[in-house]
Design a protein around this motif. Structure first.
Motif, short mmCIF file in Angstrom:
data_model
loop_
_atom_site.label_atom_id
_atom_site.label_comp_id
_atom_site.label_asym_id
_atom_site.label_seq_id
_atom_site.Cartn_x
_atom_site.Cartn_y
_atom_site.Cartn_z
N ASP A 24 0.85 -1.18 0.00
CA ASP A 24 0.00 0.00 0.00
C ASP A 24 0.89 1.24 0.00
O ASP A 24 2.11 1.14 -0.09
N ARG A 25 0.30 2.41 0.12
CA ARG A 25 1.08 3.64 0.00
C ARG A 25 2.02 3.85 1.19
O ARG A 25 2.92 4.69 1.14
N PRO A 108 -0.05 8.38 -5.52
CA PRO A 108 0.11 6.93 -5.38
C PRO A 108 -0.76 6.38 -4.25
O PRO A 108 -0.80 6.96 -3.16
N ASN A 109 -1.50 5.32 -4.53
CA ASN A 109 -2.25 4.65 -3.46
C ASN A 109 -1.76 3.21 -3.26
O ASN A 109 -2.18 2.54 -2.32
N GLN A 110 -0.87 2.74 -4.15
CA GLN A 110 -0.18 1.47 -3.95
C GLN A 110 1.05 1.43 -4.85
O GLN A 110 1.21 2.25 -5.77
N TYR A 111 1.93 0.47 -4.57
CA TYR A 111 3.15 0.32 -5.36
C TYR A 111 3.30 -1.13 -5.79
O TYR A 111 3.00 -2.06 -5.02
N ILE A 112 3.74 -1.31 -7.04
CA ILE A 112 4.03 -2.64 -7.55
C ILE A 112 5.54 -2.75 -7.76
O ILE A 112 6.14 -1.94 -8.46
N ALA A 113 6.15 -3.73 -7.10
CA ALA A 113 7.59 -3.94 -7.23
C ALA A 113 7.83 -5.20 -8.07
O ALA A 113 7.28 -6.26 -7.79
#
Length: 346
Positions: A24-25, A108-113
């Protein structure tokens, strides 16, 4: 319908072939695929709900992660190579790309790694570096031994002979000449002590004769005596830790010697605590000082302190150890090291 079907196929392919994690953020893990769990050796339920910094290997500086967060929280993609710590304590190098997922407000409300495993590449690179470093350090130790012998057997003996010759001179009748002769005697004595100190620092005989614990106790006492500032070094470790391979003893000694030198010369510490322990086939030691501390930028300084920390890192890496720097400005620094080792004798 075809578009949704195509997206599902793409997601399925990514799931199979890509190492992937979502947060999440705030950096709390919300999803980890099978390949991510496999390579970091965690179960999904052990990851979900935890902050991603649970994988922190303490290799990178705080500045490194500050730049990371500044980049992705601004909505930009970030990419670099990160050393992560797996559940079993092993280190995994991953080429890491973090993509922010933006909401309707462009925040940004989430991040994809998305990761690429670099472990084999880095293993080869690290092994090659270790061979080069080991060769350089062995050469340095040979030169240290050679110079130490020449100082002790050559210059040291000559100074001692000169001291006895001066002492054999008949006492002059004038007060002025007497003071002059006494000044020469004092200077010769101080030079002899300085040569002995340099010779000992180059190759401490107590390390070869009595082992690591005795050498560190002696080193602490000597630093307390000859420190530029009034410095107190308290050794709180084991009095007798046994004997280890020569390579482990000399490199551990040099790491602590470098850490003490940094604390006194650059951090201007007045109180240092040195601890040395051994358990579960591992040497544990720490050097804690009350000096002025440092920032990540200070590690690159050209005054010698940055080079000292680089030397410490290289020696710890050579011994397959783990190193943690913890420093607070105006409060001090703690260096903690773990080195795998087996006692040869007690």
């Amino acid at each position: 319908y075809d578009t949704i079907k195509d997206i599902k196929k793409i997601n399925f392919a990514l799931e199979l072939e890509t190492i992937m994690m979502h947060t999440d953020r705030y950096g709390v893990i919300t999803y980890a695929n099978e390949k991510f769990c496999e390579i970091l050796k965690y179960k999904k339920e052990e990851l979900i709900g935890q902050r991603f910094d649970m994988l922190n290997s303490h290799y990178h500086t705080q500045h490194f992660f500050d730049v990371l967060w500044e980049t992705i929280s601004s909505g930009n993609v970030w990419n670099d190579e990160i050393r992560n710590k797996a559940k079993d304590g092993s280190y995994i190098w991953l080429d890491t790309t973090i993509i922010p997922v933006l909401n309707d407000e462009n925040l940004p409300n989430q991040y994809i790694a998305i990761y690429t495993d670099l472990s084999e590449k880095f293993k080869q690179s690290v092994n090659e570096h270790k061979i080069r470093t080991s060769s350089v350090l062995e050469g340095q130790e040979r030169e240290r031994r050679k110079i130490a012998r020449e100082l002790h057997d050559g210059l040291g003996q000559m100074l001692t002979a000169l001291k006895f010759n001066i002492q054999g001179i008949k006492t002059p009748s004038s007060k002025k000449d007497q003071v002059h002769i006494e000044g020469i005697k004092q200077m010769i004595q101080e030079t002899i002590l300085e040569v002995r100190r340099i010779s000992f620092d180059l190759m401490p005989s107590v390390l070869n004769d009595f082992g690591l614990a005795a050498a560190l106790q002696h080193l602490s006492e000597r630093f307390s005596i000859v420190g530029i500032n009034k410095v107190s070094i308290e050794y709180v470790g084991l009095k007798d830790i046994g004997r280890f391979e020569k390579n482990i003893e000399i490199n551990t000694y040099r790491i602590i010697q470098e850490a003490l030198n940094n604390a006194i010369k650059y951090a201007e510490a007045t109180n240092i605590i040195l601890d040395l322990q051994f358990d579960d086939s591992c040497i544990h030691f720490s050097v804690k000082d009350n000096g002025k501390g440092f920032t990540p930028q200070d590690k690159r300084k050209s005054d010698g302190s940055g080079r000292g920390m680089t030397n410490i890192r290289e020696r710890v890496s050579l011994l397959n150890g783990n190193l943690i720097f913890n420093s607070i400005i105006a409060e001090g620094t703690t260096i903690t090291v773990e080195i795998p080792a087996i006692i040869l004798s007690t």
